[in-house]
Design a protein around this motif. Sequence first.
Motif: not given
Length: 183
Positions: A21-22, A77, A82, A85
């Motif tokens: 997640q961010p 990211c 990620r 995110a």
Amino acid sequence: MRVLCGLSLALVFSYGCAAGQPSEAQSPRAESPSELVARGEAAAASGDATRAEQYFAAALQVGGEDPHIVQRLLAACISDRRYPAAIQYAERYLRHHPEDPEIGFAAASLQLATGNFARARELLEALVARLPRWPEPHFALASVLREQGEAFAGAELQDLEYLKLAPGGPLAEAARSRLRRTH
């Protein structure tokens, strides 16, 4: 931006999943967007993608609006795998800047990488309609259509369009190979 486009192409060609997640960026109160971007660039250069993400996100939070910041944020990211995110950041940006082709292509590639074929298709169809001479969205759209298991004729047309626009492009052999398998 070539780095972001290259990362997007890598996602399109061999997609996979990553969790995350961010992160909540913790920005120092007195720093300007340009100072935060500089810190993000330094973190990215040292290989600390998580810290780079935090600084780039903080730059956006304190008023930075340059698409370059979002591109660097997505690249951080993506390099850290990620993808969820990155999707959140890209989609947030696209709500305010829906015509940005680089972020749109990155978002579509990320959606493809995480298996959200419907959203990837929506973004790619918009890109192909708006920028029909850009070859990579054609290849990506062909990938989505094939993954959805429908519209093989449409997928073939997109691969053919890619080959017409970029016969010696980085994905040309993959497009040719897909076309050979369907005939």
